[in-house]
Design an enzyme around this catalytic site. Structure first.
Site, short mmCIF file in Angstrom:
data_model
loop_
_atom_site.label_atom_id
_atom_site.label_comp_id
_atom_site.label_asym_id
_atom_site.label_seq_id
_atom_site.Cartn_x
_atom_site.Cartn_y
_atom_site.Cartn_z
N THR A 135 -9.62 -16.52 -5.25
CA THR A 135 -8.58 -16.69 -4.90
C THR A 135 -7.97 -14.90 -4.52
OG1 THR A 135 -6.21 -16.35 -5.56
CG2 THR A 135 -7.63 -16.49 -7.34
N ASP A 136 -7.09 -14.83 -3.67
CA ASP A 136 -6.72 -13.12 -3.26
C ASP A 136 -5.93 -12.70 -4.34
OD1 ASP A 136 -4.58 -14.96 -2.92
OD2 ASP A 136 -3.78 -14.02 -1.00
N GLU A 137 -5.51 -13.79 -5.30
CA GLU A 137 -4.55 -13.28 -6.24
C GLU A 137 -5.19 -12.23 -7.38
OE1 GLU A 137 -1.61 -16.06 -7.94
OE2 GLU A 137 -2.02 -17.57 -6.04
N TYR A 161 -3.14 -16.98 -14.80
CA TYR A 161 -3.72 -17.68 -13.60
C TYR A 161 -4.94 -16.76 -13.04
CZ TYR A 161 -5.26 -19.74 -9.17
OH TYR A 161 -6.17 -19.86 -7.90
N ALA A 163 -5.63 -13.63 -13.80
CA ALA A 163 -6.56 -13.19 -14.80
C ALA A 163 -7.88 -13.94 -15.35
CB ALA A 163 -5.81 -12.61 -15.91
N SER A 164 -7.54 -15.03 -15.40
CA SER A 164 -8.68 -16.34 -15.74
C SER A 164 -9.80 -16.45 -14.35
CB SER A 164 -8.15 -17.57 -15.76
OG SER A 164 -7.33 -18.10 -14.96
N LYS A 165 -8.99 -16.31 -13.20
CA LYS A 165 -9.84 -16.36 -11.92
C LYS A 165 -10.60 -14.98 -12.00
CE LYS A 165 -10.49 -19.13 -9.45
NZ LYS A 165 -11.31 -20.33 -9.11
N ARG A 225 3.24 -14.40 1.70
CA ARG A 225 1.91 -15.04 1.36
C ARG A 225 1.28 -15.11 2.88
NH1 ARG A 225 3.42 -13.65 -3.02
NH2 ARG A 225 3.27 -14.74 -5.19
N ASN A 260 8.50 -16.25 1.97
CA ASN A 260 8.76 -17.74 1.47
C ASN A 260 9.97 -18.28 2.27
OD1 ASN A 260 6.64 -17.57 -0.09
ND2 ASN A 260 7.90 -16.79 -2.01
N ARG A 292 10.34 -15.87 -10.76
CA ARG A 292 9.11 -16.14 -11.72
C ARG A 292 8.74 -14.81 -12.50
NH1 ARG A 292 3.93 -17.68 -7.95
NH2 ARG A 292 4.57 -19.65 -8.38
P1 NAD Z 1 -6.27 -28.27 -7.60
O1 NAD Z 1 -5.57 -27.84 -8.70
O2 NAD Z 1 -5.65 -29.16 -6.34
O3 NAD Z 1 -7.53 -28.92 -7.92
C1 NAD Z 1 -8.22 -28.75 -9.21
C2 NAD Z 1 -9.47 -29.91 -9.37
O4 NAD Z 1 -10.06 -29.19 -10.72
C3 NAD Z 1 -8.78 -30.99 -9.85
O5 NAD Z 1 -9.28 -32.37 -8.96
C4 NAD Z 1 -9.02 -31.18 -11.26
O6 NAD Z 1 -8.86 -32.37 -12.00
C5 NAD Z 1 -10.28 -30.47 -11.44
N1 NAD Z 1 -10.36 -29.96 -12.99
C6 NAD Z 1 -9.66 -29.06 -13.56
N2 NAD Z 1 -10.30 -28.66 -14.65
C7 NAD Z 1 -11.57 -29.20 -14.66
C8 NAD Z 1 -12.66 -29.31 -15.51
N3 NAD Z 1 -12.36 -28.68 -16.73
N4 NAD Z 1 -13.71 -29.89 -15.19
C9 NAD Z 1 -13.79 -30.47 -13.99
N5 NAD Z 1 -12.72 -30.47 -13.17
C10 NAD Z 1 -11.79 -29.92 -13.33
O7 NAD Z 1 -6.91 -27.03 -6.93
P2 NAD Z 1 -7.32 -26.41 -5.62
O8 NAD Z 1 -5.73 -25.86 -4.85
O9 NAD Z 1 -7.93 -27.32 -4.79
O10 NAD Z 1 -7.98 -25.14 -5.75
C11 NAD Z 1 -9.58 -25.05 -5.66
C12 NAD Z 1 -10.04 -23.78 -6.07
O11 NAD Z 1 -9.60 -23.04 -5.23
C13 NAD Z 1 -9.55 -23.18 -7.41
O12 NAD Z 1 -10.87 -22.34 -7.99
C14 NAD Z 1 -8.58 -22.22 -6.93
O13 NAD Z 1 -8.36 -21.11 -7.73
C15 NAD Z 1 -9.02 -21.93 -5.57
N6 NAD Z 1 -8.10 -21.20 -4.44
C16 NAD Z 1 -6.94 -22.04 -4.31
C17 NAD Z 1 -6.12 -21.62 -3.34
C18 NAD Z 1 -4.69 -22.36 -2.99
O14 NAD Z 1 -3.75 -22.12 -2.25
N7 NAD Z 1 -4.74 -23.76 -3.34
C19 NAD Z 1 -6.14 -20.58 -2.61
C20 NAD Z 1 -7.37 -19.79 -3.08
C21 NAD Z 1 -8.20 -20.33 -3.89
P1 TYD Z 2 2.82 -21.36 -4.87
O1 TYD Z 2 2.66 -22.47 -4.19
O2 TYD Z 2 2.91 -21.61 -6.42
O3 TYD Z 2 1.45 -20.37 -4.67
P2 TYD Z 2 1.22 -18.95 -5.41
O4 TYD Z 2 2.28 -18.57 -6.44
O5 TYD Z 2 0.01 -19.20 -6.02
O6 TYD Z 2 1.02 -17.79 -4.23
O7 TYD Z 2 4.06 -20.22 -4.42
C1 TYD Z 2 3.91 -19.69 -3.48
C2 TYD Z 2 5.14 -18.92 -3.07
O8 TYD Z 2 6.50 -19.54 -3.32
C3 TYD Z 2 5.37 -17.69 -4.15
O9 TYD Z 2 5.77 -16.62 -3.94
C4 TYD Z 2 6.27 -18.35 -5.19
C5 TYD Z 2 7.06 -19.22 -4.50
N1 TYD Z 2 7.74 -20.61 -5.02
C6 TYD Z 2 9.02 -20.62 -4.90
O10 TYD Z 2 10.17 -19.73 -4.37
N2 TYD Z 2 9.72 -21.72 -5.24
C7 TYD Z 2 9.02 -22.71 -5.85
O11 TYD Z 2 9.57 -23.80 -6.39
C8 TYD Z 2 7.71 -22.56 -5.93
C9 TYD Z 2 6.68 -23.81 -6.51
C10 TYD Z 2 6.92 -21.44 -5.31
#
Ligand code: NAD
Ligand code: TYD
Length: 354
Positions: A135-137, A161, A163-165, A225, A260, A292
């Site tokens: 992630t970019d975070e 989150y 930090a773990s990534k 974002r 947002n 948050r």
């Molecule tokens: P998500 O939360 O929708 O899905 C995560 C999936 O991982 C789920 O199907 C869950 O069951 C599975 N999972 C969780 N713990 C597990 C484990 N211990 N073993 C096996 N499976 C497990 O997540 P997402 O939004 O699809 O994100 C996918 C990846 O992309 C993540 O690594 C996230 O950090 C990264 N990412 C997400 C975004 C975003 O905007 N959603 C942006 C950048 C990067």
């Molecule tokens: P989110 O979808 O949780 O993604 P991330 O925090 O990983 O970027 O949130 C996107 C943005 O929206 C973030 O600035 C937090 C804000 N947000 C709200 O304002 N209200 C909400 O209920 C949620 C879930 C997020």
């Protein structure tokens, strides 16, 4: 024999979109290893559940015995690692699962991958790839006039989150540097599209707007974002997997920074148009709530490296992508009913009541 890729977390939002795209493109076998946490949903991959090129395995990436046996049986030529805990708000309330899956789980997966990879023939070892989706975070928060994050921006994660990534990114880097494992790390900005669990901003706002419920905006709503349509992200991952240089990291973004509030107002307008209702416009549902803790102000990606080296750029504009996404959520009642069950309602009640 067609090559097999092992996808972790393929029942989640991005992983399921990625698998569907790969199967549609006919690029070989896909094995999906997923623990099916609250965020994993097999409905996302329903359309290919009986396809001979696809197999689902229920399990945890941290279960080394299971991962070892799976690698031996499937003999993948690549692993694409999506599995993670992903919601920042949940990481603030309870970081344990984030460390367990994102750090310990990635470590376990890397160790088993290294053992498997070491035992391959020279040719298979050279062609093997491990792609870590991040992630970019991990880069922290930008000021209003800062340049976007590039691949050389120092890491400065601010939430449990991110930090773990970041920790998992460092492990992947070390496995390349120390053991020569052919890895990639892709760092991507915020995704949106079908199958995203409605705890995240965009699907939450679509569903609340549809139902006439308050639209909770954290702080002043001016956090920025960089939004990317999920199918563009999946195409970028395939590009890196097929053509990237092992050991490299690639930033992926939408060139699409939005506050947002702007995103939420756009959603309100589209929902008003697609599902008109009597009474006030949906924008009036916008409600400012407590911010948050540690809320990052701005993310933005400099995605020039992947464009220059691999020729990838996003295809979808935000205007067309958000329309498709709103329509999808409004047209897929069964999916919504399925995911907004007891556990989901408990999260919403607990998180938004404070
Ligand atoms: P998500 O939360 O929708 O899905 C995560 C999936 O991982 C789920 O199907 C869950 O069951 C599975 N999972 C969780 N713990 C597990 C484990 N211990 N073993 C096996 N499976 C497990 O997540 P997402 O939004 O699809 O994100 C996918 C990846 O992309 C993540 O690594 C996230 O950090 C990264 N990412 C997400 C975004 C975003 O905007 N959603 C942006 C950048 C990067
Ligand atoms: P989110 O979808 O949780 O993604 P991330 O925090 O990983 O970027 O949130 C996107 C943005 O929206 C973030 O600035 C937090 C804000 N947000 C709200 O304002 N209200 C909400 O209920 C949620 C879930 C997020």
């Amino acid at each position: 024999m067609p090559s097999t890729i092992l996808v972790t977390g393929g029942a989640g939002f991005i992983g399921s979109n990625f698998i569907l795209q790969r199967i549609e493109e006919g690029t070989g076998q896909v094995v999906n290893l997923d623990k099916l946490t609250y965020a994993g949903n097999l409905r996302n991959v329903d359309s290919i559940s009986s396809d001979r090129r696809y197999e689902f395995v229920h399990g945890d990436i941290g279960d080394r015995e299971l991962v070892r046996r799976l690698l031996e049986r499937c003999q993948p030529s690549a692993i694409v690692h999506f599995a993670a805990e992903t919601h920042v708000d949940r990481s603030i309330r309870g970081p344990d699962d984030f460390i367990r899956t994102n750090v310990d789980g990635t470590f376990a997966l890397l160790e088993e991958t290294r053992a498997y990879w070491s035992g391959l023939s020279d040719d298979a070892r050279n062609h093997f790839r491990f792609l870590h989706v991040s992630t970019d975070e991990v880069y922290g928060s930008l000021g209003p006039n800062d340049p976007p994050f590039s691949e050389t921006t120092p890491y400065a994660p601010n939430s449990p989150y991110s930090a773990s990534k970041a920790a998992s990114d460092h492990l992947v880097r070390a496995y390349h540097h120390t053991y020569g494992l052919p890895t990639f790390t892709t760092n991507c900005s915020n995704n949106y599209g079908r199958f995203q669990f409605p705890e995240k901003l965009i699907p939450l706002m679509i569903l609340n707007a549809r139902e006439g419920k308050p639209l909770p905006v954290y702080g002043d709503g001016k956090n920025v974002r960089d939004w990317l349509f999920v199918e563009d992200h999946c195409a970028a991952i395939s590009k890196v997997l097929d053509q990237g240089r092992p050991g490299e990291t690639y930033n992926i973004g939408g060139w699409n920074e939005k506050r947002n509030l702007e995103v939420i107002e756009t959603i309100c307008d589209i929902v008003d148009e697609v599902a008109p209702r009597d009474g006030a416009p949906r924008k009036e549902l916008i409600t400012f709530v407590k911010d948050r803790p540690g809320h990052d102000r701005r993310y933005a990606m400099d995605a020039r490296k992947i464009e220059r080296e691999l020729g990838w750029r996003p295809k979808e504009t935000f205007e067309s992508g958000i329309r498709k996404t709103v329509r999808w959520y409004l047209e897929n009642e069964d999916w919504i009913r399925d995911v907004t069950s007891g556990a989901y309602r408990q999260w919403i009640a607990a998180h938004y009541s404070v």
